[in-house]
Motif scaffolding. Structure first.
Motif, PDB file in Angstrom:
ATOM      1  N   SER A  66       9.107   8.508  -8.387  1.00  0.00           N
ATOM      2  CA  SER A  66       8.047   8.749  -7.422  1.00  0.00           C
ATOM      3  C   SER A  66       6.662   8.654  -8.037  1.00  0.00           C
ATOM      4  O   SER A  66       6.484   8.790  -9.246  1.00  0.00           O
ATOM      5  CB  SER A  66       8.239  10.114  -6.774  1.00  0.00           C
ATOM      6  OG  SER A  66       8.218  11.105  -7.772  1.00  0.00           O
ATOM      7  N   ARG A 101       2.233   7.482  -6.725  1.00  0.00           N
ATOM      8  CA  ARG A 101       1.390   6.916  -5.690  1.00  0.00           C
ATOM      9  C   ARG A 101       1.100   5.463  -6.036  1.00  0.00           C
ATOM     10  O   ARG A 101       0.721   5.150  -7.164  1.00  0.00           O
ATOM     11  CB  ARG A 101       0.075   7.678  -5.557  1.00  0.00           C
ATOM     12  CG  ARG A 101      -0.842   7.019  -4.519  1.00  0.00           C
ATOM     13  CD  ARG A 101      -1.936   7.903  -4.036  1.00  0.00           C
ATOM     14  NE  ARG A 101      -2.792   8.330  -5.127  1.00  0.00           N
ATOM     15  CZ  ARG A 101      -3.681   9.295  -5.027  1.00  0.00           C
ATOM     16  NH1 ARG A 101      -3.830   9.927  -3.901  1.00  0.00           N
ATOM     17  NH2 ARG A 101      -4.410   9.611  -6.050  1.00  0.00           N
ATOM     18  N   HIS A 157      -0.174   4.942  -0.728  1.00  0.00           N
ATOM     19  CA  HIS A 157       0.907   5.823  -0.307  1.00  0.00           C
ATOM     20  C   HIS A 157       1.583   6.525  -1.483  1.00  0.00           C
ATOM     21  O   HIS A 157       1.908   5.891  -2.479  1.00  0.00           O
ATOM     22  CB  HIS A 157       1.956   5.039   0.485  1.00  0.00           C
ATOM     23  CG  HIS A 157       1.470   4.623   1.840  1.00  0.00           C
ATOM     24  ND1 HIS A 157       1.587   5.429   2.947  1.00  0.00           N
ATOM     25  CD2 HIS A 157       0.813   3.508   2.250  1.00  0.00           C
ATOM     26  CE1 HIS A 157       1.046   4.812   3.989  1.00  0.00           C
ATOM     27  NE2 HIS A 157       0.562   3.649   3.596  1.00  0.00           N
ATOM     28  N   SER A 158       1.787   7.833  -1.336  1.00  0.00           N
ATOM     29  CA  SER A 158       2.600   8.584  -2.285  1.00  0.00           C
ATOM     30  C   SER A 158       4.025   8.447  -1.810  1.00  0.00           C
ATOM     31  O   SER A 158       4.339   8.836  -0.688  1.00  0.00           O
ATOM     32  CB  SER A 158       2.188  10.056  -2.289  1.00  0.00           C
ATOM     33  OG  SER A 158       0.931  10.193  -2.888  1.00  0.00           O
ATOM     34  N   ILE A 159       4.878   7.892  -2.666  1.00  0.00           N
ATOM     35  CA  ILE A 159       6.162   7.428  -2.164  1.00  0.00           C
ATOM     36  C   ILE A 159       7.232   7.545  -3.249  1.00  0.00           C
ATOM     37  O   ILE A 159       6.947   8.024  -4.345  1.00  0.00           O
ATOM     38  CB  ILE A 159       5.989   5.967  -1.644  1.00  0.00           C
ATOM     39  CG1 ILE A 159       7.058   5.619  -0.640  1.00  0.00           C
ATOM     40  CG2 ILE A 159       5.891   4.983  -2.787  1.00  0.00           C
ATOM     41  CD1 ILE A 159       6.532   4.785   0.481  1.00  0.00           C
ATOM     42  N   GLY A 160       8.441   7.133  -2.946  1.00  0.00           N
ATOM     43  CA  GLY A 160       9.507   7.151  -3.947  1.00  0.00           C
ATOM     44  C   GLY A 160      10.398   5.929  -3.808  1.00  0.00           C
ATOM     45  O   GLY A 160      10.457   5.308  -2.741  1.00  0.00           O
TER      46      GLY A 160
END
Lengths: 601, 293
Positions: free
Chosen positions: A246, A248, A289-292
């Motif tokens: 994860s 950003r 986007h902060s994502i994984g």
């Protein structure tokens, strides 16, 4: 009908400039003239001034608003809010006093555009220059310079032009090109919201028109993909088997199925899924986007690695780079002292390698003799990290091209990377990159292998002077590990010298080559999932760097026997050379248990 | 990205940074809308999980629906729920509703003191046992040294000066004038031993943003925020003796958003219904210096 601003993007504007050049007046006047003040506030402050027979100033409004917020209305001098026809603004009032430079930087670093205020009567002052320089380093490209208090210089076009000329000349070499110079008399509201009749020679925009013409930062989707890894999450105990990388996305975009590479380790894989909580399944993720992600191959990656796309331009990797630094620390930044560099999500020990120039910002005199960077100074220098990092030049991708420097416990400096400097391992790194790019993966997933063997692969390297017993410790560990069911092997350096290295001259200059080959063998055995034991006599920092470069840095465990001659922080475990081999081996076993590399018996 | 996506992304980033950098981290959950949004953002950050305890300071004067809602969500979302309380003061009737203290001193006793001693582990903590579905005494007495708090910069004066990562010393002192610089999403994560950290992921959110997000994500909130037919609702939740409903007919999230944008609340502060703010001369600075969140 009130216009709905809430869906339009708000814009953060910072107001900077020398102390008393009129920042507060500019803000007060903007609030008043855009009718952003609470009802009756202006009259109230004017009446109070009249009662106390002091002349009214718009700056008092900000003080009054501070009182107001005690009664509940939430406007702070540090952040004020106002609206134009076009959008909402948040005005960040950055302190003009040099003592508050770090507050100015914290405020300005959040801004998308800046107004820099210069007093027409006083002209360009020390902080006019310093703030200009810092805006440039902070990456704020949209700057309008307001020449304030034009009424005090009889609205003289000549004086305005002189200041503009002087200040433009100052900004040019530091790469800052203001969008406009605007003559104003903030106190009288001239060229603020309404055009001034007294400044009829000026045909440009008013302050508000200028603000409305500033543009939101362009999307970074088109740049190469970069995501500094924040963490790898696995919530197994909650019945969730996903292993989620994860972070950003700082630039670019990526889709399921894209090949990815992690730098500086050059580990490769492919995006299997994009993970998000309580959101429809996504096939693509883009900047901001902060994502994984879950990956196809379960490779070893760490926080601080930069995730990139395989087929795009990669970041640079080196332990050396050239940067422009501004220093905020109470103590100067000095040579031969270890600091911590934080870039993206990576943190690594760093030292000054060379100070090229120190600028005294107020005078902008270049001093090439200085051996330290004092508080509030800006310098160009070459920094050396304890290990290679992945980065971009700040001019290309900002988020991965800028860093802060921590002295002790405090962020004391900030900087932007302006050039790559090749370090000694640069060529080797290119070879390793080529190897990794074309690596033929085993069909057995490394994580499955680890689960079957009961331990991760590890390269335990025993170091120390010639004559200090390392081999017996290594063999003792191998035996103990084997008896406990681990897949383990002692890699004898002598065996390599008489076999794989037989083509090399027994010459000191070939030692690097021998170390490299040992690293390559270790790399294969690590890929096979083994715990390898090896010894290295008189191994130095540079040779260790070769091994780290060639194998996987995070799988090496350095165990030093006797006197430690490595740079600080490199050795994982120190052993006493006087202790018996069996006792030392036991200590290593305990260490492996405490690090959860092997289970306890 | 729209403004809510940006706010969400930044908050998630801060939460993950906090979690990766600090041990003994907890999140304060006041059961109000802000800290419930914060809790939701934690589930976003950690892909449906909340990997740290949620701490609630139960003053015993919270509106009963709040506690009911807390325990319902805690069970449903598998939260590691912990509460603390100033049991001595309650037992000895040293509170404002008992007539023994003024409002400010009562806040200090039931909230600030209880919080400090719950965080430090000096006073008992009660942990929700998900099997028995009730609270049991928590064996863990280790101090919590990192606290995630849902304050917003737009709430009142002192909060607008906060950083995302804000160090406090052992006495909880906050030196407003000499705060660490914060730039480019690099936060203060290195500390002298004994320093405590407060993390503020919601700093950039406004009251309106909170409601827009609750609406967009469909986050469950305490029904007290909505008019149940009596023409009044709570805009901010606290202890019932000191928190008063406002006149409003907003019956759902959409009504509240409309009310905040264009209605009578568009320029009246949110905490106007909180009596202790007024007694503190407004800014809450006294209380906040003492460690009030």
């Amino acid at each position: 009908m009130k216009k709905d601003h809430t869906q339009a993007a708000k814009m953060n504007i910072v107001i900077v400039g020398h102390v008393d050049h009129g920042k507060s007046t500019v803000i007060g006047r903007l609030l008043a003239d855009t009718h952003s003040l609470p009802q009756g506030k202006l009259e109230q402050v004017k009446n109070e001034c009249a009662r106390n027979s002091k002349p009214f100033e718009y700056a008092f409004l900000l003080d009054a608003l501070k009182d107001e917020q005690s009664q509940g209305i939430t406007i702070d001098t540090a952040r004020s809010f106002f609206k134009s026809e076009k959008r909402e603004y948040i005005i960040i009032d950055a302190p003009g006093h040099i003592e508050f430079l770090k507050n100015m930087i914290s405020g300005a670093a959040r801004a998308e555009a800046a107004l820099l205020v210069i007093d027409a009567k006083e002209g360009v002052q020390e902080n006019s220059k310093r703030h200009g320089y810092l805006l440039s380093m902070l990456g704020i490209r949209q700057v309008a310079v307001c020449i304030n208090k034009m009424d005090l210089v009889q609205y003289s076009e000549k004086i305005f032009k002189e200041i503009e000329k002087e200040y433009r000349a100052f900004l040019k070499p530091i790469g800052l090109k203001p969008k406009a110079f605007i003559p104003i008399a903030a106190m009288l509201g001239e060229n603020m919201v309404e055009a001034s009749k007294n400044l009829s020679w000026y045909h440009g925009k008013t302050i508000l028109e200028m603000l409305d013409s500033f543009e939101k930062a362009p999307s970074l989707d088109a740049k190469p993909f970069r995501m500094p890894v924040q963490a790898i999450y696995k919530f197994t105990e909650e019945g969730d088997d996903r292993r989620i990388v994860s972070g950003r996305v700082e630039s670019g975009s990526i889709a399921v199925g894209d090949s990815v590479v992690f730098l500086p380790s050059h580990k490769r894989s492919e995006v299997k899924t994009i993970e998000e909580f309580h959101a429809p399944a996504k096939k693509r993720a883009a900047a901001g986007h902060s994502i994984g992600f879950t990956l196809k191959e379960q490779i070893y990656i760490n926080r601080g690695d930069v995730m990139c796309k395989g087929d795009e331009e990669h970041p640079l990797v080196s332990s050396l780079f050239q940067a422009e630094i501004f220093w905020m620390g109470r103590d100067p930044m000095v040579m031969n002292k270890e600091y911590k560099l934080k870039i993206g999500t990576a943190a690594v020990p760093v030292q000054i390698h060379e100070i090229k120039r120190v600028f005294d910002v107020s005078q902008l005199k270049k001093s090439e003799r200085k051996k330290q960077i004092d508080r509030h100074e800006v310098a160009q220098c070459i920094l050396e990290c304890a290990r290679p990092i992945a980065f971009d030049l700040a001019g290309q991708i900002e988020a991965t091209g800028r860093f802060v420097i921590v002295d002790q416990y405090d962020i004391s400096g900030g900087g932007i990377i302006s050039a790559l400097v090749k370090d000694k391992e640069a060529d080797l790194r290119d070879e390793v990159e080529a190897r990794e790019m074309n690596w033929d993966f085993s069909i057995v997933d490394p994580k499955e292998r680890e689960a079957r063997y009961g331990h991760p692969p590890k390269f335990i390297l025993l170091t120390g002077k010639v004559g200090v017993d390392k081999k017996n410790i290594a063999k003792e560990i191998e035996k103990t590990l084997f008896e406990r069911g681990a897949k383990t092997y002692f890699l004898g350096m002598g065996n390599l010298l008489r076999g794989l290295d037989v083509d090399l001259e027994k010459h000191k200059s070939e030692r690097h080559q021998q170390v490299r080959r040992m690293g390559e063998v270790a790399h294969l055995l690590l890929d096979a999932g083994l715990i390898i034991l090896a010894t290295g006599s008189n191994l130095n920092d540079e040779e260790l760097k070769i091994l780290q470069e060639v194998t996987d840095r995070s799988s090496i465990l350095v165990v030093n026997v006797g006197e430690n001659h490595f740079r600080e922080g490199i050795v994982d475990l120190n052993l006493n050379a006087k202790d018996a081999a069996s006792r030392n081996a036991k200590k290593v076993m305990e260490f492996l248990e405490s690090e959860k590399i092997i289970g306890k018996v | 990205m729209d403004h809510l996506e940006k706010l969400e992304s930044q908050s998630v980033y801060i939460l993950r940074e906090g979690y990766s950098q600090f041990k003994n981290l907890v999140m304060l959950w006041s059961i109000g809308k802000d800290s419930t949004v914060l809790l939701w953002l934690a589930r976003k950050a950690f892909f449906g999980h909340v990997p740290f305890p949620l701490v609630h300071i139960d003053t015993a004067y919270k509106i009963p629906e709040m506690i009911q809602y807390r325990d319902q969500l805690a069970l449903e979302w598998h939260l590691n729920m912990v509460y603390g309380q100033n049991t001595e003061a309650l037992k000895n009737k040293q509170t404002f509703p008992d007539g023994a203290l003024d409002r400010i001193s009562c806040c200090k006793t039931l909230k600030t003191d209880a919080l400090r001693n719950t965080l430090s582990g000096a006073w008992p903590r009660y942990r929700l046992d998900h099997v028995q579905k009730k609270y049991v005494l928590d064996e863990n007495k280790e101090p919590y040294t990192g606290v995630i708090v849902g304050v917003r910069a737009d709430e009142e004066g002192s909060r607008s000066k906060e950083r995302y990562f804000s160090p406090r010393d052992k006495r909880n002192d906050w030196n407003v004038g000499d705060q660490p610089p914060e730039l480019w999403n690099q936060f203060k994560t290195d500390f002298a031993p004994g320093t405590h950290i407060r993390i503020h992921p919601l700093l950039d959110w406004t009251e309106l943003n909170i409601w827009e997000y609750i609406g967009r994500e469909n986050i469950p909130v305490v029904p007290l925020y909505f008019d149940q037919g009596k023409g009044e609702r709570y805009r901010s939740l606290g202890c019932f003796p000191c928190t008063f409903p406002v006149k409003s007919t907003a019956k759902n999230v959409e009504d509240i958003i409309t009310e905040l944008k264009t209605g009578k609340f568009s320029n009246i502060a949110e905490r106007a219904g909180r009596a202790q703010d007024k007694e503190d001369g407004g800014g809450l600075e006294t209380l906040r210096r003492e460690g009030y969140m």
